[in-house]
Design an enzyme around this catalytic site. Structure first.
Site, PDB file in Angstrom:
ATOM      1  N   HIS B 143       0.880  -1.165   0.000  1.00 22.33           N
ATOM      2  CA  HIS B 143       0.000   0.000   0.000  1.00 22.33           C
ATOM      3  C   HIS B 143       0.916   1.212   0.000  1.00 22.33           C
ATOM      4  CE1 HIS B 143      -3.504   2.393   0.545  1.00 22.33           C
ATOM      5  NE2 HIS B 143      -3.284   2.699   1.810  1.00 22.33           N
ATOM      6  N   ASP B 197     -10.955  -4.240  -0.023  1.00 21.70           N
ATOM      7  CA  ASP B 197     -10.822  -2.810  -0.346  1.00 21.70           C
ATOM      8  C   ASP B 197     -11.455  -2.476  -1.700  1.00 21.70           C
ATOM      9  OD1 ASP B 197      -9.905  -0.212  -0.800  1.00 21.70           O
ATOM     10  OD2 ASP B 197      -7.777  -0.768  -0.913  1.00 21.70           O
ATOM     11  N   SER B 370      -1.591   5.338  -7.515  1.00 19.56           N
ATOM     12  CA  SER B 370      -2.458   5.087  -6.370  1.00 19.56           C
ATOM     13  C   SER B 370      -1.943   3.920  -5.533  1.00 19.56           C
ATOM     14  CB  SER B 370      -3.860   4.771  -6.873  1.00 19.56           C
ATOM     15  OG  SER B 370      -4.621   4.171  -5.843  1.00 19.56           O
ATOM     16  N   HIS B 372      -4.177   1.835  -4.188  1.00 22.20           N
ATOM     17  CA  HIS B 372      -5.322   0.915  -4.111  1.00 22.20           C
ATOM     18  C   HIS B 372      -5.428   0.031  -5.346  1.00 22.20           C
ATOM     19  CE1 HIS B 372      -7.026   2.719  -0.485  1.00 22.20           C
ATOM     20  NE2 HIS B 372      -6.621   3.887  -0.971  1.00 22.20           N
TER      21      HIS B 372
END
Lengths: 558, 558
Positions: B143, B197, B370, B372
């Protein structure tokens, strides 16, 4: 003081649209004559609390009132024509524009009660009109509205080319490609100054053609089990055309919903810019929508920016009179969110998704393309026109700066590029371009019914009120003793939640009383008492809450 | 009323983080035991005027206080750990987290004066801790912060897997790839429920590796003539690492600027998550920056979201104590604007460009990726874990809905997918998952020093004040005659600009007086008079201005 305009110079003054998005308005001035290119509005940003819209500051137009000859329009978008109803009240000039541009302008003028005075003069691409010393030659450009034009202004000092808003779309929906031939000729003949659209100057590559949308719509219409609702800009007539075409191909009727959508569609149809293959496929009255099977209906509506009172937002809030979103419905948001509107758009998408609708938007499906040229297209224009001087226009400062870099890269002399923001007074002579002064382009706000009454002070107050609320303190003072006649009265709004705040405000009452009576002199100056209340109470409340509400002390002497 | 929890069910209650971004906080409950996964904050949206931050509503935690055993953390981002300083005051539980997560949490607890009570228990990836009936197995995920973990909670009813925030980065900056092996084993052994997520569930394809940034930075560092200033999230330690690496490669010193940046960098270095090849390359004191040649310096700072008091925004406003942006400087905004921040970010970029700096941001250069997972990565996780039941988490409603579609497409039984938003009480048994009730998850606002004192009423008032301002009317009424003793006093803020408004307010004074004296009965009820003033004046002001200010009537009877 505006500097004298030499006889051998053309002056350019932008009252908006350079270094900022919206309210495009540029004056071109030569000796005793001036024309105004476009006259648009802009929508308030998030910090302009309560403002409805913003128009250009007309101070400079007032200054050269005797020189003004005409408004000349590039296309029918709000940020290019929206301020004309305000401008015409002061400056009764002829207005030149294409058929669709004037068609969209007309109902706005009617609404303002100005349709009778207005002197509208239709011009078409490849036509030239002479206004004083200016020979204005119009050429077709592609943009997200049909009948958009760029303008070559031939002056005694050479040719100025303004692209207007444009992109290069070789497969446009209306079948009219950009007039690259005229650009070629103009470049050949020599261009003294180019003013070119910078809105997408930070986007590498080419902006895709509107044609890519057609494929997406085909897929959507082939699959959708229930109603299809497409939200887009009401001025994006070519997008509306694509939805109509897809609906026709897949045997659906269309219904136009939302005031500006209905209005623009009706203008565009009447003038031949929107073609509906069969009149019977239109559902004229949204109230009758429920009579048709869901899979035979496509709704085209406003609300692509999440505007609070728009059709789509009403649907998302179960507040539309005729349309209840059902789990089988497909909603297409066929637009990009303008910066500042993202939250409102996302909220709308979420609400519609929660109702079970399949919602398609730019991020997950190619349902929108921009109407502005990306970097490679900007290079094409610069290379074709080979301008001696260059001014990037339209766009915020970073876009102008990027456009300058692009121009340098394709060979424009760095000394001949001028990045000047709205308000700069720019003089162009045979061999120089320079900023010679500045005019007042501070925002003029339209709020409710009034123009200009909301100023920066009012906005600052609103910001302050929005941040921490307001506390009003009312004190009756005996003018002979300087003592409070009654306990100070304190009320608040937007400060802290009332029940929890009672203790705090009780103590504040004592603080105020003590502060007033501490002076112990009779006949105190109310102004002095107000300041004292403001500072004492302000400190106290800040210590207790870390907040600084607006404090309004009202002292009455009895 | 919260329904009874059956002995053969595991209960999940999210107090935030599902159907909304931020303040992630999920309770997992079995019989007499419960753990809390993460406890984060969220930042206020544009309509939460004056609110500093938003924390989860702890009502449900209070209800099951006797069952609470521990907080278990996935990673060190604010939206996962930021509310712990508030939660710990009420719920003194042990906190489990990775070394870096606890390292970032510690100064926050110190600031709140809670570091002594806090019982911090470090866990590492591939470790398992047993908390009552829950066997919590931690596994590494990638992450945008190092040392992030997902958690498999083995319960008597089967295994629940929570991914935390993650993406699949096979070439991460810290060299630690995602633990796909553990995912494989968990899938093999059988997963009863997956919580995954959804933040990027609407993004097709794969999220690029952090490695692509390195190439961009190399190019930037090779070319930049002056100082390089990189703004990013202070928690994005891997991005900071990349800047440090590029600086080292090109012989520049680095200086960390901005409170949260300095704090996180110091924690990450102390714990070994940020490697600076040579201590001498750090400029410890920003005040000494000017002593170094511009082309030997790289500044890493806060402000990538345009936050008003951040380092970058101060620079953009000529308000930074030690850094004046020069025309040769290169500024990199290495972050995406979070929805709602776009205007502030754009304004900052424009200001810096105007100062002559070359500003690079996501749109024109690949300076950010990102943290994600995009759609293909989500498919990988679903395919690997083959969960019996699935709940999409993290993200707004449209992301959850998209994640559901993805899960269906890779074969999860549609009946076994539950989209439940924050506040839903979800019971999972051996063969069913269902919503059995709801708990209060209304926002709890932190504003200034206080928690919870600013409620929805206060916010509504602030919105109203922001829109049209406030008008205060003060009236002294003779209680015997019902007549005004003095002319009504009217003051306003944020309504209309004072000079233009004088006439309007003069007339308003008469309107108020007439309204009060019309009743013509002695000893009128002040409440009644207030309402009368409010309605009469409200109508009058609306007719004149189309605005509806907050009207505060203050009636004193003498």
């Amino acid at each position: 003081m505006t500097p004298h305009l030499p006889d051998d110079a053309v002056r350019l003054v932008s009252l908006g649209g350079i270094g900022e998005i919206g309210k495009n308005c540029t004056v071109i001035e030569y000796r005793e004559h001036a024309i105004v290119l476009d006259c648009g509005i802009t929508f308030p940003d998030a910090e302009m609390y309560g403002v409805d819209l913003v128009i250009p500051n007309f101070s400079y137009l007032r200054e050269i009132r005797h020189k003004l000859r005409a408004f000349v329009l590039t296309h029918g978008h709000e940020d290019h024509i929206g301020a004309l109803p305000f401008a015409l009240r002061e400056f009764a000039l002829p207005i030149y524009g294409s058929r669709l541009t004037l068609g969209i302008l007309t109902p706005k003028l009617e609404e303002a009660g100005l349709e009778r005075e207005a002197d509208l003069r239709e011009v078409a691409a490849r036509e030239t009109v002479t206004i004083g010393p200016f020979r204005c030659e119009f050429f077709h450009v592609c943009h997200s509205i049909p009948d958009a034009m760029g303008i070559a202004v031939h002056t005694p000092l050479g040719t100025l080319v303004h692209t207007g808003d444009f992109k290069l779309d070789y497969t446009p929906v209306d079948g009219v490609p950009p007039d690259v031939q005229t650009l070629g000729r103009l470049g050949n003949d020599g261009v003294q100054l180019l003013l070119s659209d910078s809105t997408y100057a930070d986007k590498p590559g080419y902006t895709p053609s509107e044609a890519v949308i057609a494929e997406t719509f085909e897929r959507i219409f082939a699959d959708a089990p229930g109603r299809i609702v497409v939200a887009t800009f009401s001025s994006l007539i070519s997008r509306v055309q694509q939805v109509v075409d897809a609906a026709y191909a897949f045997g659906r009727r269309v219904c136009f919903v939302g005031r500006s959508m209905e209005r623009n569609v009706s203008v565009a149809r009447a003038l031949g810019y929107l073609h509906v293959p069969d009149d019977r496929m239109i559902i004229e009255d949204p109230a009758t929508l429920s009579r048709y099977p869901a899979d035979e209906v496509a709704v085209i509506c406003t609300g692509s920016q999440g505007e609070p009172r728009s059709a789509l937002v009403r649907m998302a809030n179960l507040d539309h009179r005729f349309i209840d979103i059902q789990p089988d419905d497909t909603v297409v948001v066929s637009a990009a969110a303008i910066p500042g509107n993202e939250e409102a758009v996302n909220r709308t998408i979420d609400r519609l998704t929660r109702m079970g609708a399949q919602v398609l938007y730019e991020r997950i499906s190619p349902v929108h393309v921009s109407g502005h040229a990306s970097q490679e297209e900007l290079k094409f224009v610069l290379t074709t026109l080979q301008p001696r001087f260059f001014m990037p226009v339209h766009g915020e400062y970073r876009h102008l700066a990027e456009h300058r870099r692009i121009a340098e890269r394709v060979g424009v002399d760095a000394e001949h590029i001028l990045v000047a923001e709205s308000g700069a007074i720019v003089d162009l002579s045979a061999d120089a371009i320079e900023v010679v002064g500045a005019t007042d382009v501070s925002h003029v706000f339209v709020d409710g019914l009034t123009v200009g009454e909301v100023g920066d002070v009012t906005l600052r107050d609103r910001r302050h009120l929005a941040e921490d609320g307001v506390v009003v303190v009312v004190v009756n003072v005996d003018r002979h003793t300087g003592k409070c006649l009654t306990a100070p009265d304190i009320i608040s709004r937007g400060f802290v939640h009332a029940p929890e705040a009672e203790d705090l405000l009780d103590r504040a009452r004592d603080v105020v009383r003590t502060a007033i009576e501490a002076g112990d002199h009779p006949d105190p100056d109310p102004q002095y008492l107000q300041n004292k209340i403001r500072s004492t109470l302000g400190r106290r409340l800040f210590r207790a809450t870390r907040r600084r509400p607006v404090i309004l002390p009202i002292v009455t002497e009895v």
